[in-house]
Scaffold this active site. Structure first.
Site, short mmCIF file in Angstrom:
data_model
loop_
_atom_site.label_atom_id
_atom_site.label_comp_id
_atom_site.label_asym_id
_atom_site.label_seq_id
_atom_site.Cartn_x
_atom_site.Cartn_y
_atom_site.Cartn_z
N GLU A 105 0.82 -1.27 0.09
CA GLU A 105 -0.03 0.09 -0.08
C GLU A 105 0.85 1.16 0.02
OE1 GLU A 105 -2.62 -0.72 3.37
OE2 GLU A 105 -4.03 -1.72 2.22
N GLU A 143 -5.01 -8.69 -0.90
CA GLU A 143 -5.62 -8.57 0.28
C GLU A 143 -7.36 -8.42 0.05
OE1 GLU A 143 -4.12 -5.66 3.07
OE2 GLU A 143 -2.10 -6.05 2.44
C1 BGP Z 1 -4.15 -3.17 5.14
C2 BGP Z 1 -2.85 -3.74 5.36
C3 BGP Z 1 -2.68 -5.20 6.06
C4 BGP Z 1 -4.03 -5.54 6.98
C5 BGP Z 1 -5.37 -4.87 6.58
C6 BGP Z 1 -6.34 -5.08 7.34
O1 BGP Z 1 -4.00 -1.71 5.20
O2 BGP Z 1 -1.90 -3.87 4.30
O3 BGP Z 1 -1.42 -5.21 7.01
O4 BGP Z 1 -3.98 -5.29 8.30
O5 BGP Z 1 -5.08 -3.46 6.11
O6 BGP Z 1 -6.35 -3.92 8.44
P1 BGP Z 1 -6.47 -4.33 10.00
O7 BGP Z 1 -5.39 -5.23 10.20
O8 BGP Z 1 -6.26 -3.06 10.60
O9 BGP Z 1 -7.88 -4.81 10.15
#
Ligand code: BGP
Length: 486
Positions: free
Chosen positions: A190, A384
Site C-alpha cells: 500500500e 488482500e
Molecule cells: C491493510 C494492510 C494489512 C492489513 C489490512 C487489514 O491496510 O495492508 O496489513 O492489516 O489492512 O487492516 P487491519 O489489520 O487494521 O484490520
C-alpha cells in the site's frame, strides 16, 4: 471466454511479518516502527492514524521497554515459532500461493550493517523451503509497515534519498538468496499510504511534518520510494529474469453520495489519490495533474531527469492491491462518516457493515478490477481481501464463521465474473489467512483467519491453532478452482 477461473489460478492467503511473526529481537532482529505501536482498549473508529504515528518521546520510551504485552506487534501470533505447522495447515487447505512479508530488520537490524544478518536469512530460507515442499508459491512483500526504526530516527525514513540505496542493498540480498524459489515480489505494501500514516509506511517522524513543509516532505519521500521501487524492479529483472515484480496499492471503490456533479468530481479526485502511485509504477510517469497540483498548493519536491528515466524504464509486471470495502463521498456536510482500512468515508445506505464498521461491497471488488484493468492493461492480483470479525469459540472448540464465508463467497463470485469477461486476475490471497494482530488497531480480537489462534489482545492464551468452518469451505473452493462456493 471459457467459464470460471484459469486452471493455474493462484488461490492462497496473506499475512505480514509485523502482524504475524512475533519472534521479537530473535536472531538479532532490530526494532521496526511496528514494535513501538501500543495497544489501547477499544480505539475509537477515527483514531487509527494516531495509533500508527507514534510521538517521538513515546518512540524513545518504547525503545527502552522490552515488554511484550503492551506492544502486540512484538508477538503477532508467533508465526516465527509455528510456521512449519501453520504452513502444513495452509497445505491442507490446498493453497497454491502464500503472501508474506520479510522483516527488513531481521536482515539488516539497523538498516546500515555492512553484511546481512545470517540468522534472519536462515529463518526465511527455512520458511520458503517449507512452502516449496508444500507446493505453495511464495509471494514476498519486501516492506510491509515495519520500516527500520533506526533509519526513521537517523534519516527521517524515505525523506532522505540515502534510504533508496539502503533499500536496494536489502533487495539485492533477498533476490540473490531467495530468487531461485521466489518468483513473485511486491516492493512496498500500500505504497500510497505514506500520506495517511507516514511513520508506519516510510519511517517519517511525525514531529518533522510541520504545517509549512508537511506535504513537501511526504511527496518527496513518496518519490524516493517510487524511485526505490523502480530500481528494485530493474535489479530483480537483472538477477532473476523469470520473476515478476508487482506494485501494491490501497484500492477502495468510491461512489458519489448524490448525483450532484460536485460529488462525482469528488469521486474522481479521491480515485486520483489511489491511482497516483500505481500510475508511476505501472505506467512509468506521474499523471498529468500531479505537478500542477503541487505548484498550486506550494508543495516543492525535487525530481531529476535521471529519476524520471528510471521510472519510465522500470515499470512493474503486474498490479496488486488490497480491497476490503467501498466508500461514498460527498461535498455536502450532511453525510455520516464511517471508517474503512485506515480511511474514513460516507455511509452507504445500500450496504451492510462489518463489526468494525467497514462497508461490505462485493460488487465493488468487480468494479475495482474493471477500473484497474482498463487503466493499466496489466495482469492483476488481489493481494488482500477479507473480513475482520469477533469470532466465538464454542464449548466443543469449534468456530462457526458463516459471516466470513458469506463475505468471501460474494467477493470471489464477483471476481469470477471479472475473470470471465476477460480481466486477467491471476491470483487471490485472502487477508489474514490465520488470526494475526490488526494493523490499524493492534487488536487480536479483530480476527480474519481461516484458522483461530488462542490469544487475546494482551497476549494471554495457548496460541493453539483451530480450523474455523471457513477453513473447510475454502478447501472446497480451491479444490473446485472456484466453482464450488456453496
Ligand atoms: C491493510 C494492510 C494489512 C492489513 C489490512 C487489514 O491496510 O495492508 O496489513 O492489516 O489492512 O487492516 P487491519 O489489520 O487494521 O484490520
Amino acid at each position: 471466454m471459457e467459464k470460471g477461473f484459469p486452471k493455474d489460478f493462484l488461490w492462497g492467503g496473506a499475512i505480514a511479518a509485523h502482524q504475524a511473526e512475533g519472534g521479537f529481537r530473535e536472531g538479532g532482529k532490530g526494532l521496526s516502527v511496528a514494535d513501538i505501536e501500543q495497544y489501547v482498549e477499544n480505539p475509537t473508529r477515527f483514531t487509527y492514524n494516531q495509533l500508527n504515528d507514534v510521538p517521538y518521546e513515546r518512540i524513545l520510551a518504547a525503545e527502552q521497554d522490552d515488554d511484550l504485552k503492551k506492544y502486540p506487534k512484538r508477538r503477532g501470533c508467533q508465526f516465527y515459532y509455528h510456521y512449519k505447522d501453520d504452513i502444513a495447515m495452509f497445505k491442507e487447505m490446498g493453497f497454491k500461493v502464500f503472501r508474506f512479508s520479510i522483516a527488513w530488520t531481521r536482515i539488516f537490524p539497523t538498516g546500515e550493517e555492512e553484511e546481512p544478518n545470517e540468522a534472519g536469512l536462515a529463518f526465511y530460507d527455512d520458511m520458503i523451503n517449507e512452502l516449496v515442499k508444500a507446493g505453495i508459491q511464495p509471494l514476498v512483500t519486501i516492506n510491509h509497515y515495519d520500516f527500520p526504526l533506526a533509519l526513521a530516527k537517523k534519516y527521517n525514513g524515505f525523506a532522505d534519498p540515502i534510504v533508496i540505496d539502503l533499500f536496494l542493498k536489502y533487495c539485492r540480498v533477498l533476490f540473490e538468496r531467495f530468487g531461485d524459489r521466489v518468483k513473485y515480489w511486491l516492493t512496498f505494501n500500500e505504497i500510497d499510504s505514506i500520506i495517511r500514516h507516514p511513520l508506519k509506511s516510510a519511517g517519517i517522524i511525525q514531529e518533522t511534518l510541520t504545517e509549512d513543509k508537511k506535504y513537501s516532505i511526504l511527496y518527496q519521500a513518496l518519490h524516493h520510494q517510487l524511485v526505490a521501487s523502480a530500481l528494485a524492479t530493474k535489479l530483480l529483472h537483472e538477477l532473476v529474469p523469470d520473476a515478476w515484480m508487482g506494485c501494491m496499492g490501497t484500492k477502495h471503490t468510491n461512489y458519489p453520495y448524490t448525483c450532484d456533479p460536485n460529488d462525482f468530481l469528488n469521486v474522481l479526485e479521491m480515485d486520483r489519490e489511489c491511482y497516483l502511485a500505481i500510475d508511476v509504477q505501472a505506467r512509468g510517469e506521474y499523471p498529468y495533474w500531479f505537478f500542477p497540483k503541487l505548484a498550486r498548493e506550494g508543495i516543492e519536491i525535487r525530481v531529476t531527469e535521471e529519476e524520471k528515466k528510471i521510472l519510465k524504464e522500470n515499470t512493474v509486471d503486474f498490479v496488486s492491491f488490497s480491497y476490503y470495502n467501498s466508500f461514498v463521498t460527498s461535498t455536502r456536510d450532511d453525510v455520516e462518516l464511517v471508517p474503512g482500512n485506515l480511511h474514513v468515508g460516507g455511509k452507504n445506505p445500500y450496504l451492510k457493515s462489518g463489526d468494525w464498521g467497514w462497508q461490505i461491497d462485493p460488487l465493488g471488488l468487480r468494479i475495482s478490477l474493471m477500473q484497474l484493468y482498463e487503466r493499466y492493461q496489466k495482469p492483476l492480483f488481489v493481494a488482500e481481501n477479507g473480513m475482520g470479525a469477533m469470532d466465538h469459540v464454542e464449548e466443543d472448540g469449534s468456530v462457526h464463521d458463516p459471516y466470513r464465508i458469506d463475505y468471501l463467497r460474494a467477493h470471489i463470485a464477483e471476481m469470477k465474473k471479472a475473470v470471465e469477461e476477460g480481466i486477467p486476475v491471476f491470483g487471490y490471497t485472502m487477508w489474514g489467512c490465520i488470526d494475526i494482530v490488526s494493523s490499524a488497531t493492534c487488536e487480536m480480537k479483530k480476527r480474519y483467519g481461516f484458522i483461530y489462534v488462542d490469544q487475546d489482545d494482551y497476549g494471554n492464551g495457548t496460541l493453539k491453532r483451530t480450523p474455523k468452518d471457513s477453513f473447510y469451505w475454502y478447501k472446497k473452493v480451491i479444490a473446485s478452482n472456484g466453482e464450488d462456493l456453496a
